[in-house]
Write an enzyme that holds these catalytic residues in place. Structure first.
Site, PDB file in Angstrom:
ATOM      1  N   ARG A   1       0.809  -1.222   0.000  1.00 38.63           N
ATOM      2  CA  ARG A   1       0.000   0.000   0.000  1.00 38.63           C
ATOM      3  C   ARG A   1       0.846   1.278   0.000  1.00 38.63           C
ATOM      4  NH1 ARG A   1      -3.418  -2.222   4.976  1.00 38.63           N
ATOM      5  NH2 ARG A   1      -1.577  -3.562   5.044  1.00 38.63           N
TER       6      ARG A   1
ATOM      7  N   ASN B   1       0.796   1.963   7.064  1.00 41.05           N
ATOM      8  CA  ASN B   1       0.524   1.176   5.858  1.00 41.05           C
ATOM      9  C   ASN B   1       0.511   2.019   4.599  1.00 41.05           C
ATOM     10  OD1 ASN B   1      -0.015  -1.422   7.228  1.00 41.05           O
ATOM     11  ND2 ASN B   1      -1.746  -0.299   8.082  1.00 41.05           N
TER      12      ASN B   1
ATOM     13  N   LYS C   1      35.649  22.403   6.856  1.00 41.27           N
ATOM     14  CA  LYS C   1      35.675  20.948   6.744  1.00 41.27           C
ATOM     15  C   LYS C   1      36.944  20.434   7.391  1.00 41.27           C
ATOM     16  CE  LYS C   1      37.806  18.469   4.165  1.00 41.27           C
ATOM     17  NZ  LYS C   1      38.619  17.937   3.052  1.00 41.27           N
TER      18      LYS C   1
ATOM     19  N   ALA D   1      46.707  41.792   3.270  1.00 43.25           N
ATOM     20  CA  ALA D   1      45.500  41.467   2.495  1.00 43.25           C
ATOM     21  C   ALA D   1      45.854  41.122   1.063  1.00 43.25           C
ATOM     22  CB  ALA D   1      44.550  42.660   2.525  1.00 43.25           C
TER      23      ALA D   1
HETATM   24  C1  UD1 Z   1      -2.821  -6.799  10.417  1.00 40.00           C
HETATM   25  C2  UD1 Z   1      -3.938  -7.693  10.981  1.00 40.00           C
HETATM   26  C3  UD1 Z   1      -5.173  -6.837  11.263  1.00 40.00           C
HETATM   27  C4  UD1 Z   1      -4.805  -5.696  12.189  1.00 40.00           C
HETATM   28  C5  UD1 Z   1      -3.641  -4.884  11.636  1.00 40.00           C
HETATM   29  C6  UD1 Z   1      -3.182  -3.879  12.648  1.00 40.00           C
HETATM   30  C7  UD1 Z   1      -3.587  -9.873   9.897  1.00 40.00           C
HETATM   31  C8  UD1 Z   1      -4.100 -10.843   8.898  1.00 40.00           C
HETATM   32  N1  UD1 Z   1      -4.265  -8.726  10.016  1.00 40.00           N
HETATM   33  O1  UD1 Z   1      -3.276  -6.300   9.169  1.00 40.00           O
HETATM   34  O2  UD1 Z   1      -6.192  -7.626  11.864  1.00 40.00           O
HETATM   35  O3  UD1 Z   1      -5.941  -4.863  12.401  1.00 40.00           O
HETATM   36  O4  UD1 Z   1      -2.531  -5.747  11.335  1.00 40.00           O
HETATM   37  O5  UD1 Z   1      -2.196  -3.030  12.117  1.00 40.00           O
HETATM   38  O6  UD1 Z   1      -2.612 -10.152  10.568  1.00 40.00           O
HETATM   39  N2  UD1 Z   1       4.326  -9.515   7.824  1.00 40.00           N
HETATM   40  C9  UD1 Z   1       5.272 -10.506   7.825  1.00 40.00           C
HETATM   41  N3  UD1 Z   1       5.130 -11.562   6.989  1.00 40.00           N
HETATM   42  C10 UD1 Z   1       4.074 -11.679   6.140  1.00 40.00           C
HETATM   43  C11 UD1 Z   1       3.094 -10.672   6.140  1.00 40.00           C
HETATM   44  C12 UD1 Z   1       3.239  -9.594   7.000  1.00 40.00           C
HETATM   45  O7  UD1 Z   1       6.253 -10.447   8.578  1.00 40.00           O
HETATM   46  O8  UD1 Z   1       4.022 -12.675   5.405  1.00 40.00           O
HETATM   47  C13 UD1 Z   1       4.496  -8.350   8.715  1.00 40.00           C
HETATM   48  C14 UD1 Z   1       4.456  -7.022   7.979  1.00 40.00           C
HETATM   49  O9  UD1 Z   1       5.759  -6.637   7.561  1.00 40.00           O
HETATM   50  C15 UD1 Z   1       3.908  -6.080   9.033  1.00 40.00           C
HETATM   51  C16 UD1 Z   1       3.069  -6.984   9.928  1.00 40.00           C
HETATM   52  O10 UD1 Z   1       3.441  -8.312   9.617  1.00 40.00           O
HETATM   53  O11 UD1 Z   1       4.938  -5.488   9.787  1.00 40.00           O
HETATM   54  C17 UD1 Z   1       1.564  -6.800   9.675  1.00 40.00           C
HETATM   55  O12 UD1 Z   1       1.303  -7.072   8.306  1.00 40.00           O
HETATM   56  P1  UD1 Z   1       0.372  -6.127   7.438  1.00 40.00           P
HETATM   57  O13 UD1 Z   1       0.351  -6.650   6.053  1.00 40.00           O
HETATM   58  O14 UD1 Z   1       0.717  -4.725   7.636  1.00 40.00           O
HETATM   59  O15 UD1 Z   1      -1.038  -6.453   8.123  1.00 40.00           O
HETATM   60  P2  UD1 Z   1      -2.314  -5.515   8.133  1.00 40.00           P
HETATM   61  O16 UD1 Z   1      -2.978  -5.590   6.824  1.00 40.00           O
HETATM   62  O17 UD1 Z   1      -1.965  -4.184   8.648  1.00 40.00           O
HETATM   63 CA    CA Z   2      -0.038  -3.054   9.100  1.00 41.44          CA
END
Ligand code: UD1
Ligand code: CA
Length: 479
Positions: free
Chosen positions: A23, A237, A361, A433
């Site tokens: 996003r 996000n 510098k 100077a």
């Molecule tokens: C997630 C939650 C949602 C919550 C929100 C809060 C899930 C399915 N949903 O959504 O319920 O309201 O956070 O901010 O968990 N990440 C990994 N590996 C992956 C995918 C993601 O490490 O395969 C990490 C991302 O880098 C991130 C975190 O997990 O730091 C959350 O992932 P993100 O995709 O941002 O989840 P949200 O859509 O925000």
């Molecule tokens: Ca998130």
């Protein structure tokens, strides 16, 4: 036998930081985007390592893993590689092996940098006190759009399920209690039921959020605890969310500094990064940037449009508008600007002066010395009580190598002087100077490095008279 205290549990923290961040529409990994001058992940690590030691923290990385690791490696945390990234549930499957030695795991999102030590501890304590298999940190948001919704069983702490925005029906979408993306799990229950997750959802990913319903079905305890400050759980996000987080962090930093005795006028226009330290009674004017590991002393005055990186400023320093200072040191009572540029390794002595349009510098300016106007001082060592005249240039570079200029104590350098390095001006010497000096000057000597002036008496008047006579003749010829 002594009863085991709740904090005797072995606790790990897992930070999910492997996602791409679609996003943000960025070529760079989400958790490396910055707020408050540091990558999002660095903030989360800072909070985590205030709760458990760094060796109990596991960052799950995947997208551009090497870059992410390099950016936060010196924090001392462990890294777990998630390749490919198949969702937040999958991130925990990958981290599972690292959790064998622990009783509980606190799970944080690497993209939510406003989280504090206190809130993580509250989540932990609530989880341990309820003896839950899973505890969800939640928040009540006026506009919960985009977040997972927490469905409670009645009005108690128990949670039935978490539904993601895309899967929520109209009634569920009205729920204002959201999943923050921060959890506590009993490691045994997590490991036992994690493989029950499936990818039957709009993204085809393993959702960690599904663990709530799975554990509840298995008669394990799933509870929720509300985070009182809804801003703490904000995730970056989108670009708009990132800017919002950045602003909140900066204001929080400014408020903390003001509470500690620093005046900051129009703080919303200032960029003061989280590691910056400022002493009491210092005044910061609007539109100032203090970045990196900058330390400003007490009773200083920093006027508008100063941009200072990784520098140390002593007490009672006055910075006029527009000073750009990088990786330098300024001793107490020095006065700089307006409009000067201190490049790395400039060391300005006590009470010294650097005036407008002066660039420095890798140089040291001694106590009480002055370079007030239009000057370049590079690769030089300047003693105490030296006056560097307007337009003085150290010629430190011959196109291949850099050479040093040494100006000893009490030297007077006249305006518009070029000092071709390597060169040394001895103690108490005097440079006329407009000199171009290529050789050392002994102590207390006068050096003149310019052509001798020639004066032709009456020359100008004679020229004017000749021109007037010519004009007269022309006018007569026309008549
Ligand atoms: C997630 C939650 C949602 C919550 C929100 C809060 C899930 C399915 N949903 O959504 O319920 O309201 O956070 O901010 O968990 N990440 C990994 N590996 C992956 C995918 C993601 O490490 O395969 C990490 C991302 O880098 C991130 C975190 O997990 O730091 C959350 O992932 P993100 O995709 O941002 O989840 P949200 O859509 O925000
Ligand atoms: Ca998130």
């Amino acid at each position: 036998m002594k009863a085991r205290k709740k904090t005797d549990s072995r606790i790990a923290i897992v930070i999910m930081a492997a996602g791409k961040g679609t996003r943000l529409k960025s070529r760079h990994p989400k958790v490396l985007h910055q707020a408050g001058g540091k990558p999002l992940l660095a903030h989360v690590i800072t909070a985590a390592t205030q709760v458990v030691p760094a060796h109990d923290v596991f960052a799950v990385i995947g997208h551009e893993a090497d870059r992410v690791r390099d950016a936060v490696n010196d924090s001392g945390v462990n890294f777990v590689l998630q390749q490919p990234q198949r969702g937040t549930g999958h991130a925990l499957m990958v981290a599972g092996e690292s959790l064998s030695g622990y009783d509980h795991a606190l799970v944080l999102s690497g993209d939510a940098p406003l989280i504090t030590k206190q809130t993580i501890e509250r989540l932990r304590d609530f989880h341990l006190a309820r003896k839950a298999a899973m505890t969800v940190l939640t928040s009540i948001l006026p506009d919960p759009t985009g977040y997972g919704r927490v469905l409670r069983v009645g009005r108690g702490d128990d949670v039935q399920a978490i539904v993601e925005q895309k899967s929520a029906n109209a009634k569920q979408q009205k729920v204002k209690e959201i999943n923050s993306g921060f959890y506590a799990f009993a490691v045994a229950a997590l490991k036992q039921y994690l493989q029950k997750l499936d990818t039957d959802n709009p993204h085809g990913e393993f959702y960690l959020t599904d663990m709530a319903a799975i554990l509840r079905k298995a008669k394990e305890r799933v509870v929720a605890v509300i985070c009182t400050d809804p801003f703490e759980v904000l995730g970056g996000n989108t670009r708009a969310e990132l800017v919002d987080i950045d602003q909140r962090m900066r204001m929080a930093k400014c408020r903390a500094l003001m509470a500690a005795g620093v005046t900051i006028f129009n703080p919303e226009t200032c960029v003061i990064e989280s590691d910056v330290e400022i002493g009491t009674d210092t005044v910061i004017e609007p539109h100032v940037q203090l970045r990196g590991k900058t330390r400003v002393g007490s009773d200083c005055h920093v006027e508008s449009y100063c941009v200072i990186h990784d520098s140390e400023i002593g007490d009672e320093v006055l910075l006029h508008p527009g000073c750009v200072i990088e990786s330098s040191r300024i001793a107490r009572k020095a006065i700089l600007g307006p409009y000067c540029h201190l490049r790395p390794a400039s060391d300005i002595g006590e009470g010294a002066r650097i005036g407008n349009f002066v660039e420095t510098k890798k140089m040291k300016l001694g106590k009480g010395s002055k370079a007030n106007h239009l000057t370049y001082l590079g690769d030089s060592e300047i003693g105490e009580g030296v006056n560097v005249g307007a337009g003085t240039i150290t010629c430190n570079y011959d196109g291949t190598a850099k050479y040093k200029t040494v100006i000893e104590d009490g030297v007077f350098v006249g305006s518009d002087t070029t000092l071709v390095a390597p060169i040394r001006l001895g103690k108490g010497s005097y440079v006329a100077a407009a000199s171009c000096l290529t050789d050392d000057v002994p102590a207390n000597a006068l050096a003149l490095g310019r052509a001798r002036q020639i004066v032709k008496e009456g020359w100008a008047k004679q020229k004017r008279d000749e021109r007037a006579a010519l004009k007269n003749q022309e006018n007569k010829a026309k008549a």
